[in-house]
Motif scaffolding. Structure first.
Motif, PDB file in Angstrom:
ATOM      1  N   PRO A  33       0.824  -1.227   0.000  1.00 22.53           N
ATOM      2  CA  PRO A  33       0.000   0.000   0.000  1.00 22.53           C
ATOM      3  C   PRO A  33       0.849   1.265   0.000  1.00 22.53           C
ATOM      4  CG  PRO A  33      -0.120  -1.151   2.106  1.00 22.53           C
ATOM      5  CD  PRO A  33       0.597  -2.052   1.169  1.00 22.53           C
ATOM      6  N   ASP A  34       2.146   1.175   0.285  1.00 22.67           N
ATOM      7  CA  ASP A  34       2.988   2.362   0.269  1.00 22.67           C
ATOM      8  C   ASP A  34       3.410   2.743  -1.148  1.00 22.67           C
ATOM      9  OD1 ASP A  34       2.980   2.714   3.056  1.00 22.67           O
ATOM     10  OD2 ASP A  34       4.390   1.040   3.255  1.00 22.67           O
ATOM     11  N   VAL A  35       3.063   1.893  -2.112  1.00 25.23           N
ATOM     12  CA  VAL A  35       3.437   2.177  -3.500  1.00 25.23           C
ATOM     13  C   VAL A  35       2.274   2.914  -4.164  1.00 25.23           C
ATOM     14  CG1 VAL A  35       3.979   1.136  -5.735  1.00 25.23           C
ATOM     15  CG2 VAL A  35       4.944   0.172  -3.624  1.00 25.23           C
ATOM     16  N   ALA A  36       2.596   4.024  -4.848  1.00 27.10           N
ATOM     17  CA  ALA A  36       1.567   4.786  -5.550  1.00 27.10           C
ATOM     18  C   ALA A  36       1.488   4.272  -6.978  1.00 27.10           C
ATOM     19  CB  ALA A  36       1.923   6.264  -5.546  1.00 27.10           C
ATOM     20  N   VAL A  37       0.279   4.063  -7.461  1.00 27.84           N
ATOM     21  CA  VAL A  37       0.104   3.620  -8.847  1.00 27.84           C
ATOM     22  C   VAL A  37      -0.009   4.865  -9.707  1.00 27.84           C
ATOM     23  CG1 VAL A  37      -1.357   2.362 -10.435  1.00 27.84           C
ATOM     24  CG2 VAL A  37      -1.000   1.508  -8.116  1.00 27.84           C
ATOM     25  N   GLU A  38       0.922   5.011 -10.616  1.00 22.40           N
ATOM     26  CA  GLU A  38       0.920   6.220 -11.449  1.00 22.40           C
ATOM     27  C   GLU A  38       0.126   6.016 -12.721  1.00 22.40           C
ATOM     28  OE1 GLU A  38       4.905   7.497 -12.275  1.00 22.40           O
ATOM     29  OE2 GLU A  38       4.799   8.955 -10.659  1.00 22.40           O
ATOM     30  N   ALA A  39       0.244   4.865 -13.292  1.00 19.03           N
ATOM     31  CA  ALA A  39      -0.413   4.663 -14.579  1.00 19.03           C
ATOM     32  C   ALA A  39      -0.627   3.180 -14.797  1.00 19.03           C
ATOM     33  CB  ALA A  39       0.449   5.223 -15.695  1.00 19.03           C
ATOM     34  N   ILE A  40      -1.637   2.889 -15.578  1.00 17.90           N
ATOM     35  CA  ILE A  40      -1.902   1.494 -15.918  1.00 17.90           C
ATOM     36  C   ILE A  40      -1.850   1.402 -17.434  1.00 17.90           C
ATOM     37  CG2 ILE A  40      -3.557  -0.383 -15.801  1.00 17.90           C
ATOM     38  CD1 ILE A  40      -4.715   1.061 -13.306  1.00 17.90           C
ATOM     39  N   GLN A  41      -0.995   0.574 -17.929  1.00 18.17           N
ATOM     40  CA  GLN A  41      -0.880   0.388 -19.365  1.00 18.17           C
ATOM     41  C   GLN A  41      -1.358  -1.020 -19.689  1.00 18.17           C
ATOM     42  OE1 GLN A  41      -0.078   2.748 -21.423  1.00 18.17           O
ATOM     43  NE2 GLN A  41       0.743   4.290 -20.029  1.00 18.17           N
ATOM     44  N   SER A  42      -1.430  -1.310 -20.988  1.00 20.39           N
ATOM     45  CA  SER A  42      -2.002  -2.604 -21.354  1.00 20.39           C
ATOM     46  C   SER A  42      -1.199  -3.749 -20.761  1.00 20.39           C
ATOM     47  CB  SER A  42      -2.086  -2.716 -22.861  1.00 20.39           C
ATOM     48  OG  SER A  42      -0.822  -2.462 -23.423  1.00 20.39           O
ATOM     49  N   SER A  43       0.121  -3.575 -20.680  1.00 19.30           N
ATOM     50  CA  SER A  43       0.902  -4.722 -20.243  1.00 19.30           C
ATOM     51  C   SER A  43       1.619  -4.487 -18.922  1.00 19.30           C
ATOM     52  CB  SER A  43       1.945  -5.051 -21.317  1.00 19.30           C
ATOM     53  OG  SER A  43       2.750  -3.919 -21.525  1.00 19.30           O
ATOM     54  N   PHE A  44       1.510  -3.301 -18.399  1.00 24.38           N
ATOM     55  CA  PHE A  44       2.217  -3.080 -17.142  1.00 24.38           C
ATOM     56  C   PHE A  44       1.547  -1.989 -16.320  1.00 24.38           C
ATOM     57  CE2 PHE A  44       4.210  -0.332 -20.285  1.00 24.38           C
ATOM     58  CZ  PHE A  44       4.179   0.883 -19.649  1.00 24.38           C
TER      59      PHE A  44
END
Ligand SMILES: *[C@@H]1O[C@H](CO)[C@@H](O)[C@H](O)[C@H]1NC(C)=O
Ligand SMILES: *[C@@H]1O[C@H](CO)[C@@H](O)[C@H](O)[C@H]1NC(C)=O
Ligand SMILES: *[C@@H]1O[C@H](CO)[C@@H](O)[C@H](O)[C@H]1NC(C)=O
Ligand SMILES: *[C@@H]1O[C@H](CO)[C@@H](O)[C@H](O)[C@H]1NC(C)=O
Ligand SMILES: *[C@@H]1O[C@H](CO)[C@@H](O)[C@H](O)[C@H]1NC(C)=O
Ligand SMILES: *[C@@H]1O[C@H](CO)[C@@H](O)[C@H](O)[C@H]1NC(C)=O
Length: 927
Positions: free
Chosen positions: A551-562
């Motif tokens: 939970p300490d990791v921020a999700v910056e972007a979601i791409q098709s493969s990563f």
């Protein structure tokens, strides 16, 4: 009355006092104390700290300034002690004292203190009355400047013992001085003019001579040279005459004082022949004192003094440098010397056997040692870590004052130094009567030079102390150079990286060691968190491992493969709560957010993005708003559905079947929404492609909007949609699922472009450029259909515009554009169109009808210059999808509120049959 008219000033410059705590504008009011010490009186004034003192005697309301000659003639002397006090010794029988029956003596002084920066200047009146009854027949006082003898009339020969010459009308007329050259008679008036003091009191005759007067002489007494003053005073009354003999012998330093390096030895003859008429006498009392004040045997011992008697001498031994004395400074050839000064006192009382006459003898002696070089020393007490130069300069006698300090660029007075924040103090040495100066100069001061070394900073200070001998006003100086090396402060540093699953963070301590707090994400690294993250420490470094799913990791972007995840590590100073070091590492983690199972089940994981902090994942749904997540928490939502449910759309591709769904906030939420609201936006397209031949499933995601950071407050909406109508009535349209649509070459295509969501009738949508490609919008070959709002003139199958009229569907015709394209247009130069997909792209301009600015907004099919002011990005989706406009003017001052719609917009790069990115240009705006 005899000695009133002397007009000289007797100036005493007293030395700067010791024990000055800080020279910081503390104005002292000196103390005045008086003491009766037998036949003398002592007035103590001080400390004077370099200020001038004028002493006057008050007689009949007139102040008579004491000059050195009046002092000598009248029984005054002035000295100082080690504390910088002025000591005024006054004979009780001085010329000005009010004598009541030879028992009570009153003297009034006026002290004029000339103030300086340390001492308040003031005028003081001092009146002191001393009782003294213990008069011996003869009382002798030896001071450094005069000899005094008071001879009682009563002790004159038997036959005259009852005669009081004055009472009986006798007057002193003549003084006969006895010298080795013979007798020297002199009238009393003459003698007084020559500086002798002659006075008679009810019971005695008082004579005073300057120490070195011509009618005095040197005589060896028991081998010790003494100054002798021997007289006979003639009293006359008509034809009668009588005489009073009086003599005094006083020691001088030369010949009576012997010095070793450590000791002063003073020999005073025990039997002072000039004052003893018969050979036989008895020594009754011996008293020793300092500065006119007797000391008892214990005090003598404590100070290391010794007073001894032998057959011939009273022998006094005093340690050089001991308490009671003081050092005086001298400068010779730029070198600093001191000599030790002490004012011992001996009082003897003896009686002569023959006459039974008692003599009280008091010597106020002054001893000065030779000059001794006193090498000055600067002790560097700097502790580099304290970032301040600290030094001690000494040892000085108390009569030295620090006047100024010269730095390479400037000269600072003591007051300047104080303002500058240099801490300057004077301290007395505990074991001697010497003092030192201490000075502190912060490294940060401009006077300090800084030089960078290898991992260190070298601070250096050149300075010259300007010093002054206060009594001679003689200036001298001392040069000093100090250097301090300080290790540079290296802050802790953070490095890190990742592999497929984890972030690896290494923290290297700085030069101050481990004195910081660590924040991982937004959490403090506690022992339990450290354990959770495989924390390791070896004294110089520590490391930890944070899984990508933490939970300490921020999700910056979601791409098709990563998924792009970022870990922030902040090192904080716990005392100041300030940030020492900030570190971020962002990595792409391969991830299957969507899974497609052969049995037609799709699963999708919707992660909350850092850029959409207000999103509540549990509210996300699939196209069908009734399909919510099977599981959600504050970071993600997990969906499970089958390809034939939840609004999943199907597309046929050449060898595959594409299933698509979209995870977003339900439409009703959006519909209610004000375009400028700050509601979160989230759209995640999930797709599965099933290979028709092999039945393999491949999942991919298109990136959700908001994958890039954006300014939340500059958000607006602009939706543009392009559709393909079934026929020229534009009443029915191909649905999304139908693409790609098979068309024959002869068949026309009826396109409609609509601006959605705008209710401003003054705004119109214009097509700038439309073209077709076989792939990406920039790919070749390219068929231009519309150029600058007009049909491509060189196209043999020109585009036909269809007017738009208001109807049930069309509320604002200006928000629509319709055009027809013949499929022939794409045949040019292409042999094989089979199984080929054609993409049609349009650049769109949105114009303010009230302000047609030219270009396509002017609706004249002619070229005009574009006036581009800012760049905006628009994302438009296929079919009934929504296009979101993110805009923020680059050159204008503020982000533009689309509600105003006062601008002319140009939408570019509208890509057909795909999901596209469009760039929008604002052409111009009203002034
Ligand atoms: C001054 O004082 C003395 C006594 O102290 C007195 O005898 C004398 O008359 C006074 N002189 C004047 C001028 O007041
Ligand atoms: C420091 O003070 C002394 C004494 O006042 C003065 O003579 C000297 O010129 C001063 N030094 C400088 C450099 O001004
Ligand atoms: C005073 O004591 C210090 C050390 O405490 C010593 O260095 C210094 O020489 C002493 N001075 C005298 C005059 O004894
Ligand atoms: C501590 O660990 C770091 C990183 O692994 C290493 O560079 C360093 O040499 C280690 N220090 C000691 C004292 O073992
Ligand atoms: C489809 O297959 C997946 C994985 O094998 C399984 O978890 C799921 O339950 C299946 N769904 C149905 C409806 O059979
Ligand atoms: C859109 O068009 C502009 C200029 O015509 C171009 O710079 C930009 O790269 C295009 N954007 C995309 C996503 O193709």
């Amino acid at each position: 009355m005899l000695y009133l008219i002397f007009g000289f000033r007797w100036l005493f410059l007293l030395l700067v006092a010791a024990n000055i705590e800080a020279q910081k504008n503390v104005i002292l009011i000196p103390d005045i104390k008086t003491k009766c010490l037998g036949n003398i009186m002592l007035v103590e004034v001080g400390p004077l700290r370099g200020s001038f003192l004028d002493v006057a005697v008050i007689m009949n309301n007139t102040a008579v300034l004491l000059t050195p000659s009046i002092a000598t003639q009248c029984g005054f002397s002035m000295k100082h002690d080690q504390f910088g006090n002025a000591l005024i010794y006054i004979s009780l029988q001085n010329c000005f004292s009010q004598n009541v029956e030879d028992k009570t003596f009153t003297t009034a002084l006026q002290l004029h203190l000339h103030g300086n920066q340390f001492v308040k200047g003031e005028l003081h009146q001092v009146v002191e009355t001393c009782q003294y009854n213990a008069w011996a027949s003869r009382e002798v006082i030896c001071d450094y400047n005069y000899m005094e003898v008071a001879q009682s009339f009563q002790t004159l020969g038997e036959q005259r013992s009852c005669n009081l010459p004055v009472d009986l009308g006798f007057r002193a007329t003549t003084v006969v001085f006895f010298t080795p050259e013979g007798e020297k008679p002199m009238s009393v008036a003459d003698a007084q003019r020559r500086g002798y003091g002659i006075r008679n009191t009810p019971t005695r005759l008082v004579l005073r001579s300057p120490m070195m007067a011509p009618e005095t002489y040197m005589q060896q007494v028991a081998g010790v040279p003494m100054r002798v003053f021997k007289t006979s005073t003639i009293f006359e009354k008509k034809w009668l005459a009588t005489q009073v003999d009086a003599a005094a012998a006083c020691p001088i330093q030369e010949g009576s004082v012997f010095l070793t390096q450590k000791t002063i030895t003073w020999y005073l003859p025990r039997q002072m022949d000039p004052m003893i008429s018969s050979g036989q006498f008895k020594l009754l009392e011996v008293h020793f004192g300092i500065n006119g004040q007797r000391l008892n045997p214990l005090e003598l011992q404590a100070r290391g003094y010794s007073v001894a008697l032998n057959d011939f001498y009273v022998i006094t031994e005093l340690p050089i440098g001991g308490v009671g004395g003081y050092y005086k400074s001298h400068i010779q050839d730029d070198k600093y010397y001191v000599s030790y000064m002490i004012e011992p006192m001996l009082e003897l009382l003896w009686t002569e056997d023959a006459t039974n006459e008692q003599t009280r003898y008091k010597v106020l002696f002054h001893i000065a040692t030779h000059l001794v070089p006193q090498p000055l020393e600067l002790i560097d007490k700097t502790v580099p870590g304290e970032m301040t130069f600290k030094m001690v300069l000494g040892h000085f006698a108390v009569d030295v004052a620090l006047i100024n300090i010269t730095f390479p660029a400037e000269v600072l007075s003591m007051a300047d130094c104080s303002v500058r924040g240099f801490n300057i103090l004077e301290h007395m040495s505990p074991n001697s009567s010497m003092k030192v100066f201490t000075l502190e100069v912060p490294f940060s001061d401009p006077a300090v030079l800084k030089q960078a070394g290898d991992g260190v900073t070298i601070f250096s200070l050149h300075l010259t102390f300007g010093l002054m001998l206060m009594d001679e006003l003689e200036f001298f100086s001392y040069n000093a150079h100090l250097e301090a090396v300080v290790q540079n402060i290296v802050p802790p540093s953070v490095s890190g990286g990742c592999d497929k699953e984890n972030f690896y963070v290494l923290v290297k301590y700085g030069s101050r060691g481990y004195n910081f707090q660590t924040l991982v994400g937004k959490r403090l690294m506690t022992p339990s968190l450290a354990q959770h993250y495989d924390y390791m420490e070896n004294g110089t470094h520590f490391s930890f491992v944070v899984p990508f799913s933490s939970p300490d990791v921020a999700v910056e972007a979601i791409q098709s493969s990563f998924i792009k995840g970022r870990l922030d590590v902040i090192l904080n100073n716990p005392e100041t709560n300030s940030e020492i070091q900030e570190f971020s590492v962002a990595c792409n983690f391969l991830s299957t957010l969507t899974e497609c199972f052969p049995n037609g089940t799709m699963t999708a994981l919707a992660l909350k993005l850092e850029s959409v902090p207000s999103l509540n994942p549990s509210k996300l749904t699939l196209e069908d708003p009734s399909c919510g997540p099977v599981f959600s928490n504050d970071r993600y939502a997990f969906f499970v559905f089958t390809v034939n449910s939840c609004g999943t759309k199907r597309k046929f591709m050449s060898n595959a079947m594409l299933y698509e769904n979209e995870i977003s906030l339900p439409d009703e939420d959006l519909a209610k929404k004000d375009p400028n609201s700050k509601e979160p936006e989230y759209d995640l397209k999930v797709s599965c492609v099933y290979d028709i031949d092999t039945n393999q499933a491949v999942a991919f995601n298109t990136r959700p909007r908001r994958s890039e950071p954006y300014a939340e407050n500059s958000k607006g909406q602009l939706q543009v949609v392009m559709r393909l109508a079934m026929d020229e009535s534009y009443s029915k349209f191909q649905s999304t699922e139908d693409y790609p649509i098979a068309k024959y070459l002869q068949q026309p295509l009826y396109f409609e472009v609509e601006l959605l969501k705008s209710t401003n009738p003054l705004v119109s949508l214009e097509l700038e450029n439309c073209w077709a490609t076989k792939g990406e919008r920039t790919s070749q070959p390219r068929w231009n259909l519309i150029i600058n709002g007009c049909p491509n003139p060189v196209d043999p199958y020109q585009v036909v515009f269809h007017p738009v009229w208001a109807d049930a569907r069309v509320r604002y015709p200006s928000h629509f554009k319709r055009f027809e394209v013949k499929m022939f247009a794409f045949a040019e130069g292409e042999e094989d169109l089979n199984a080929k997909v054609i993409f049609v792209h349009c650049d769109v301009v949105i114009c303010d009808a009230k302000n047609p600015l030219g270009g396509v907004c002017g609706k004249q099919c002619s070229k005009t210059k574009e006036m581009i002011r800012g760049e905006f990005e628009i994302e438009v989706q296929l079919g009934g999808g929504r296009g979101m406009l993110y805009y923020c003017a680059l050159s204008s001052l503020d982000c533009i509120n689309l509600n105003l719609l006062l601008f002319c917009w140009q939408v570019k790069n509208v890509t057909f049959l795909r999901s596209w990115i469009l760039n929008m240009y604002q052409l111009d705006q009203y002034a």
